[in-house]
Motif scaffolding. Structure first.
Motif, PDB file in Angstrom:
ATOM      1  N   CYS A  17       0.807  -1.321   0.104  1.00  0.00           N
ATOM      2  CA  CYS A  17      -0.067  -0.080  -0.118  1.00  0.00           C
ATOM      3  C   CYS A  17       0.791   1.157   0.054  1.00  0.00           C
ATOM      4  O   CYS A  17       0.493   2.194  -0.523  1.00  0.00           O
ATOM      5  N   LYS A  18       1.909   1.388   0.562  1.00  0.00           N
ATOM      6  CA  LYS A  18       2.958   2.464   0.555  1.00  0.00           C
ATOM      7  C   LYS A  18       3.302   2.839  -0.737  1.00  0.00           C
ATOM      8  O   LYS A  18       3.094   4.262  -1.137  1.00  0.00           O
ATOM      9  N   PRO A  19       3.871   2.023  -1.496  1.00  0.00           N
ATOM     10  CA  PRO A  19       4.139   2.608  -2.891  1.00  0.00           C
ATOM     11  C   PRO A  19       2.916   2.971  -3.854  1.00  0.00           C
ATOM     12  O   PRO A  19       2.934   3.909  -4.756  1.00  0.00           O
ATOM     13  N   ILE A  20       1.932   2.143  -3.766  1.00  0.00           N
ATOM     14  CA  ILE A  20       0.346   2.584  -4.284  1.00  0.00           C
ATOM     15  C   ILE A  20       0.249   3.741  -3.711  1.00  0.00           C
ATOM     16  O   ILE A  20      -0.348   4.714  -4.727  1.00  0.00           O
ATOM     17  N   ILE A  28       1.723   6.364  -2.621  1.00  0.00           N
ATOM     18  CA  ILE A  28       2.839   7.398  -3.149  1.00  0.00           C
ATOM     19  C   ILE A  28       2.586   7.637  -4.784  1.00  0.00           C
ATOM     20  O   ILE A  28       2.668   8.636  -5.374  1.00  0.00           O
ATOM     21  N   SER A  29       2.410   6.470  -5.357  1.00  0.00           N
ATOM     22  CA  SER A  29       2.021   6.438  -6.927  1.00  0.00           C
ATOM     23  C   SER A  29       0.661   7.379  -7.197  1.00  0.00           C
ATOM     24  O   SER A  29       0.640   7.988  -8.185  1.00  0.00           O
ATOM     25  N   LEU A  30      -0.305   7.364  -6.106  1.00  0.00           N
ATOM     26  CA  LEU A  30      -1.469   8.186  -6.309  1.00  0.00           C
ATOM     27  C   LEU A  30      -1.424   9.642  -6.102  1.00  0.00           C
ATOM     28  O   LEU A  30      -1.999  10.243  -5.808  1.00  0.00           O
ATOM     29  N   GLY A  31      -0.141  10.033  -5.576  1.00  0.00           N
ATOM     30  CA  GLY A  31       0.186  11.373  -5.439  1.00  0.00           C
ATOM     31  C   GLY A  31       0.263  11.663  -4.106  1.00  0.00           C
ATOM     32  O   GLY A  31       0.624  12.962  -3.623  1.00  0.00           O
ATOM     33  N   GLN A  32       0.283  10.827  -3.035  1.00  0.00           N
ATOM     34  CA  GLN A  32       0.448  11.118  -1.542  1.00  0.00           C
ATOM     35  C   GLN A  32       1.934  11.455  -1.234  1.00  0.00           C
ATOM     36  O   GLN A  32       2.603  10.834  -1.687  1.00  0.00           O
ATOM     37  N   ALA A  50       2.036   8.483   3.346  1.00  0.00           N
ATOM     38  CA  ALA A  50       2.021   7.015   2.707  1.00  0.00           C
ATOM     39  C   ALA A  50       2.508   6.384   3.863  1.00  0.00           C
ATOM     40  O   ALA A  50       2.172   5.058   4.117  1.00  0.00           O
ATOM     41  N   SER A 110       0.688   3.515   5.741  1.00  0.00           N
ATOM     42  CA  SER A 110       0.788   2.056   5.475  1.00  0.00           C
ATOM     43  C   SER A 110       1.072   1.337   6.959  1.00  0.00           C
ATOM     44  O   SER A 110       0.606  -0.017   7.083  1.00  0.00           O
TER      45      SER A 110
END
Length: 511
Positions: free
Chosen positions: A160-163, A165-169, A174, A178
């Protein structure tokens, strides 16, 4: 829905073919022969018929909806209390818990609850038709499907962390979110068992025991959360682990009740190998249910994720967290009526009572709407102080107060829309509602929200306003579709559906 035609039907006023069973004990099997008889008594004046029918239906609805509302309120209160504990650690922790809960955990909740709704359709109609032995098979079959589904969801939780971050958080947000999400991994598997059990019991109008179990669990949850977060200093991870444990306590408590209660003797006959048969057919029905509900739960989940892209995202997320927390808590009242509507309609269709099914829809929708109006007025009256239950920041309090009018509108819409979704589940219309949700939520609501929020610089208020527009459109379509439904044809479709599943059972027995 193939039950609908271009002609507008008024099922409560038209004489219908008597589809109801002559067995006077049918009321104990979910369907109400008495209600059907009153509605078909054309010799009695219409007003007297409606008064008598309302008395019968409200009595049935109260016994089902009141404990169902309590169950969902208590379960949601556990989630909100967890965020409150995190919020008093600091604004970052509150925003992280909100992002983890609304941005990630709600994904699993919507998917699992939606897939569990297949049990609600089949068990509700089978119980009304007095095919009791199939309820336990449906429960086990759903649990198998949901446990398998929990595995890929767990992978999403782990990454969930890289997800995020990829969504702009932001990386700090993040990371904190997570950490909270990691502690919710055991909760996913609790969902996989809980929702089938919950729908299995609700289909039989057994709701009060679940309410008592949830109430006891809430007390334990509050004590353990205080110890884990403050005394042991485990922070976000401790809070989410406690929430996962609490859900498993509910699962174990409800399953023990099924094993011990005489009310489940006919519907639970032990573990059955038939649960492994017909899984693909069950997956298809579950998928339709999941898509229908997920498109609804993800809708406001997307609102939280988009708000994280605004300027000063921490303030936006904090204010939105408070409003979503209040909305989520009050939404549980509507979810309780959603469950009641699904059970009542499913039972009446299974028992062959078309007018009783139609009248149940009218009654539960009206009652839920009136309650939502009262809730909205209360929220507006306390809008300046409501945020202090979550966090002590004065800036957040002003932001929450500014959002409360939109919250009030959302609450009113939630007084109607979830009930109509419950009717859809009771009838098996999940695929139709899924198409409606795609169009209203994702083609209209979200693009309109983005336009208002970013292009016209209305911020979170613009995003939320656009999404309210999508919800309003969906509510109107479901109202019109339900009004035009031919309930006699729905009874016929229910009989065909049950015969199909019964035939599948007989095939397995021969094999």
């Amino acid at each position: 829905m193939d039950s609908q035609t271009n002609e507008v039907h008024h099922p409560l006023l038209e004489p219908v073919q008597d589809c109801s069973t002559s067995d006077q004990s049918a009321a104990s099997h979910g369907g109400s022969v008495e209600l059907e008889r009153v509605l078909n008594d054309t010799e009695t004046p219409l007003i007297k018929r409606l008064v008598a029918a309302s008395r019968i239906e409200l009595n049935l609805l109260y016994k089902l909806a009141a404990p169902a509302v309590m169950v969902y309120l208590i379960n949601n209160a556990m989630s909100i209390s967890t965020r409150i504990f995190c919020g008093h650690l600091g604004n970052l922790e509150l925003a992280a818990a909100s992002l983890g809960n609304q941005g990630i955990q709600l994904f699993a909740y919507g998917l699992m609850l939606g897939m569990g709704s297949a049990v609600e359709t089949l068990c509700g109609q089978a119980f009304g038709a007095r095919k009791y032995n199939m309820l336990g098979v449906y429960l086990q079959r759903s649990a198998i499907v949901l446990l398998v589904t929990a595995i890929p969801i767990t992978i999403i939780y782990v990454f969930c962390k890289p997800i995020l971050i990829s969504l702009g958080q932001s990386p700090s947000m993040a990371s904190a979110a997570s950490l909270f999400v990691y502690g919710l991994i055991p909760q996913v598997f609790a969902y996989a068992i809980n929702f089938p059990i919950q729908k299995f019991l609700q289909a039989q109008s057994i709701v009060a025991p679940s309410a008592y179990i949830s109430a006891g669990t809430l007390v334990v949850h509050l004590m353990l959360s205080w110890i884990m977060v403050y005394k042991l200093g485990l922070g976000l991870l401790g809070a989410s682990l406690t929430l996962s444990l609490s859900w498993w306590i509910i699962v174990v408590g409800q399953f023990v009740y099924i094993l011990m209660s005489h009310r489940c003797k006919a519907t639970w006959t032990g573990f059955n190998s038939m649960a492994f048969g017909g899984l693909w057919e069950f997956v298809k029905l579950s998928s339709g249910s999941a898509v229908m509900l997920c498109l609804e739960t993800w809708y406001f989940q997307i609102l939280v994720l988009i708000a994280g892209l605004l300027e000063n995202p921490e303030l936006a997320l904090d204010a939105l967290s408070v409003c979503m927390g209040v909305n989520g808590l009050l939404f549980m009242v509507s979810v309780g009526f959603n469950a009641a509507a699904s059970v009542r309609v499913g039972n009446e269709l299974g028992a062959g009572n078309p007018k009783a099914a139609a009248f149940s829809v009218l009654t539960v929708t009206t009652v839920s709407f009136l309650i939502a109006l009262v809730e909205a007025m209360i929220v507006l009256s306390v809008r300046h102080v409501i945020s202090y239950a979550f966090t002590g920041g004065e800036t957040v309090a002003h932001a929450v107060s500014d959002l409360c009018p939109l919250l009030a509108i959302t609450i009113i819409l939630n007084g109607i829309q979830p009930v109509l979704s419950g009717v859809a589940v009771g009838c098996g219309w999940q695929a139709y509602v899924a198409y409606v949700n795609v169009g209203c939520y994702y083609i209209v609501g979200i693009p309109l929200g983005l336009l208002l929020g970013f292009h016209f610089n209305f911020g979170v208020k613009g995003i939320w306003s656009g999404m309210i527009g999508g919800t309003g459109m969906q509510t109107f379509i479901l109202l019109w579709s339900t009004f035009r439904t031919d309930w006699n044809k729905e009874v016929e479709k229910t009989n065909k559906r049950l015969d199909k599943w019964e035939a599948s059972k007989e095939t397995l027995l021969k094999e």
